[in-house]
Design a protein around this motif. Sequence first.
Motif, mmCIF file in Angstrom:
data_model
loop_
_atom_site.group_PDB
_atom_site.id
_atom_site.type_symbol
_atom_site.label_atom_id
_atom_site.label_comp_id
_atom_site.label_asym_id
_atom_site.label_seq_id
_atom_site.Cartn_x
_atom_site.Cartn_y
_atom_site.Cartn_z
ATOM 1 N N ASP A 206 0.790 -1.225 0.000
ATOM 2 C CA ASP A 206 0.000 0.000 0.000
ATOM 3 C C ASP A 206 0.825 1.279 0.000
ATOM 4 O OD1 ASP A 206 -2.684 -1.216 0.216
ATOM 5 O OD2 ASP A 206 -1.843 -2.005 2.072
ATOM 6 N N LYS A 207 2.046 1.204 0.521
ATOM 7 C CA LYS A 207 2.855 2.426 0.605
ATOM 8 C C LYS A 207 4.325 2.073 0.780
ATOM 9 C CE LYS A 207 2.769 7.022 2.504
ATOM 10 N NZ LYS A 207 2.021 7.993 3.274
ATOM 11 N N VAL A 208 5.177 2.948 0.249
ATOM 12 C CA VAL A 208 6.633 2.821 0.388
ATOM 13 C C VAL A 208 7.142 4.066 1.099
ATOM 14 C CG1 VAL A 208 8.834 2.662 -0.829
ATOM 15 C CG2 VAL A 208 6.811 1.549 -1.788
ATOM 16 N N TYR A 209 7.946 3.877 2.123
ATOM 17 C CA TYR A 209 8.633 4.977 2.802
ATOM 18 C C TYR A 209 10.120 4.806 2.512
ATOM 19 C CZ TYR A 209 4.331 5.337 5.571
ATOM 20 O OH TYR A 209 3.027 5.464 5.976
ATOM 21 N N PHE A 210 10.798 5.884 2.120
ATOM 22 C CA PHE A 210 12.234 5.771 1.859
ATOM 23 C C PHE A 210 12.961 7.027 2.312
ATOM 24 C CE2 PHE A 210 10.253 7.376 -2.022
ATOM 25 C CZ PHE A 210 11.059 8.438 -2.375
ATOM 26 N N GLY A 211 14.237 6.848 2.628
ATOM 27 C CA GLY A 211 15.046 7.951 3.124
ATOM 28 C C GLY A 211 15.757 8.727 2.031
ATOM 29 N N ASN A 212 16.387 8.037 1.109
ATOM 30 C CA ASN A 212 17.140 8.673 0.025
ATOM 31 C C ASN A 212 16.430 8.440 -1.296
ATOM 32 O OD1 ASN A 212 19.668 9.440 1.530
ATOM 33 N ND2 ASN A 212 19.617 7.249 1.940
ATOM 34 N N GLY A 213 16.514 9.426 -2.194
ATOM 35 C CA GLY A 213 15.895 9.301 -3.507
ATOM 36 C C GLY A 213 16.829 8.653 -4.508
ATOM 37 N N LYS A 214 16.290 8.355 -5.697
ATOM 38 C CA LYS A 214 17.124 7.718 -6.716
ATOM 39 C C LYS A 214 18.231 8.653 -7.199
ATOM 40 C CE LYS A 214 13.664 8.472 -10.329
ATOM 41 N NZ LYS A 214 12.787 7.831 -11.295
ATOM 42 N N THR A 215 18.046 9.967 -7.090
ATOM 43 C CA THR A 215 19.112 10.905 -7.435
ATOM 44 C C THR A 215 20.254 10.804 -6.431
ATOM 45 O OG1 THR A 215 17.472 12.398 -8.389
ATOM 46 C CG2 THR A 215 19.625 13.332 -7.919
ATOM 47 N N ASP A 216 19.910 10.639 -5.143
ATOM 48 C CA ASP A 216 20.945 10.440 -4.113
ATOM 49 C C ASP A 216 21.737 9.164 -4.400
ATOM 50 O OD1 ASP A 216 20.029 12.686 -2.563
ATOM 51 O OD2 ASP A 216 18.392 11.419 -1.832
ATOM 52 N N ALA A 217 21.016 8.109 -4.797
ATOM 53 C CA ALA A 217 21.673 6.840 -5.106
ATOM 54 C C ALA A 217 22.609 6.995 -6.300
ATOM 55 C CB ALA A 217 20.628 5.761 -5.378
ATOM 56 N N LYS A 218 22.167 7.732 -7.301
ATOM 57 C CA LYS A 218 22.980 7.961 -8.499
ATOM 58 C C LYS A 218 24.284 8.672 -8.134
ATOM 59 C CE LYS A 218 22.728 10.109 -13.061
ATOM 60 N NZ LYS A 218 21.848 10.776 -14.028
ATOM 61 N N GLU A 219 24.202 9.618 -7.216
ATOM 62 C CA GLU A 219 25.379 10.396 -6.822
ATOM 63 C C GLU A 219 26.453 9.546 -6.140
ATOM 64 O OE1 GLU A 219 23.963 13.743 -4.570
ATOM 65 O OE2 GLU A 219 22.979 14.626 -6.319
ATOM 66 N N ILE A 220 26.079 8.404 -5.579
ATOM 67 C CA ILE A 220 27.095 7.548 -4.944
ATOM 68 C C ILE A 220 27.375 6.291 -5.755
ATOM 69 C CG2 ILE A 220 26.605 8.433 -2.630
ATOM 70 C CD1 ILE A 220 25.238 5.642 -2.103
ATOM 71 N N GLY A 221 26.918 6.268 -7.009
ATOM 72 C CA GLY A 221 27.275 5.177 -7.905
ATOM 73 C C GLY A 221 26.216 4.106 -8.116
ATOM 74 N N PHE A 222 25.048 4.232 -7.516
ATOM 75 C CA PHE A 222 23.965 3.286 -7.741
ATOM 76 C C PHE A 222 22.971 3.920 -8.706
ATOM 77 C CE2 PHE A 222 25.577 2.109 -3.526
ATOM 78 C CZ PHE A 222 25.857 0.763 -3.750
ATOM 79 N N ASP A 223 23.339 3.934 -9.969
ATOM 80 C CA ASP A 223 22.580 4.656 -10.981
ATOM 81 C C ASP A 223 21.697 3.700 -11.785
ATOM 82 O OD1 ASP A 223 21.574 6.396 -12.817
ATOM 83 O OD2 ASP A 223 23.493 6.859 -13.765
ATOM 84 N N ASP A 224 20.416 3.765 -11.558
ATOM 85 C CA ASP A 224 19.462 2.949 -12.302
ATOM 86 C C ASP A 224 18.708 3.764 -13.349
ATOM 87 O OD1 ASP A 224 19.898 0.482 -10.978
ATOM 88 O OD2 ASP A 224 18.666 1.151 -9.294
ATOM 89 N N SER A 225 19.153 4.994 -13.606
ATOM 90 C CA SER A 225 18.418 5.856 -14.538
ATOM 91 C C SER A 225 18.343 5.242 -15.934
ATOM 92 C CB SER A 225 19.016 7.255 -14.587
ATOM 93 O OG SER A 225 20.374 7.223 -14.942
ATOM 94 N N PHE A 226 19.381 4.514 -16.334
ATOM 95 C CA PHE A 226 19.359 3.864 -17.645
ATOM 96 C C PHE A 226 18.178 2.891 -17.731
ATOM 97 C CE2 PHE A 226 20.460 0.082 -20.166
ATOM 98 C CZ PHE A 226 20.562 0.655 -21.415
ATOM 99 N N ILE A 227 17.940 2.134 -16.668
ATOM 100 C CA ILE A 227 16.835 1.165 -16.666
ATOM 101 C C ILE A 227 15.496 1.891 -16.709
ATOM 102 C CG2 ILE A 227 15.725 -0.707 -15.385
ATOM 103 C CD1 ILE A 227 18.540 -1.307 -14.204
ATOM 104 N N TYR A 228 15.355 2.917 -15.881
ATOM 105 C CA TYR A 228 14.109 3.698 -15.910
ATOM 106 C C TYR A 228 13.864 4.263 -17.312
ATOM 107 C CZ TYR A 228 13.734 3.653 -10.802
ATOM 108 O OH TYR A 228 13.596 3.275 -9.504
#
Length: 114
Positions: free
Chosen positions: A54-76
């Motif tokens: 029903d809901k997702v709670y998260f601390g960091n966004g995908k942009t934050d992840a991209k900045e530290i090397g976890f970049d999934d933007s290509f998949i999106y």
Amino acid sequence: KSIFLTISIIIFAKIIKSMVYTQSITPNVQPAEIYTSCEPCPMCLAAIYWAHLDKVYFGNGKTDAKEIGFDDSFIYDELALPREKRKLPAEMLLDTEAIHAFKMWQKKEDKIEY
């Protein structure tokens, strides 16, 4: 890299298992939520949708992840494209034969609805 991949797959499998377990015990009876350190990657997000949470709670966004090397933007970006324009070739085969499995599923009386 293979160790990281193995660990990622194990973690993903545990996420799937916990979601399926939650849904099978109390299907659609109470809200199901997930808390995570980061906005879910495409694979985890798909699992979350499949589990009908029903809901997702998260601390960091995908942009934050991209900045530290976890970049999934290509998949999106790829998922937003029509299949024929994606970098990974995908070809439908035997579609007239494969549809029979779906027709059998439709007729199945004891199926568990998706």
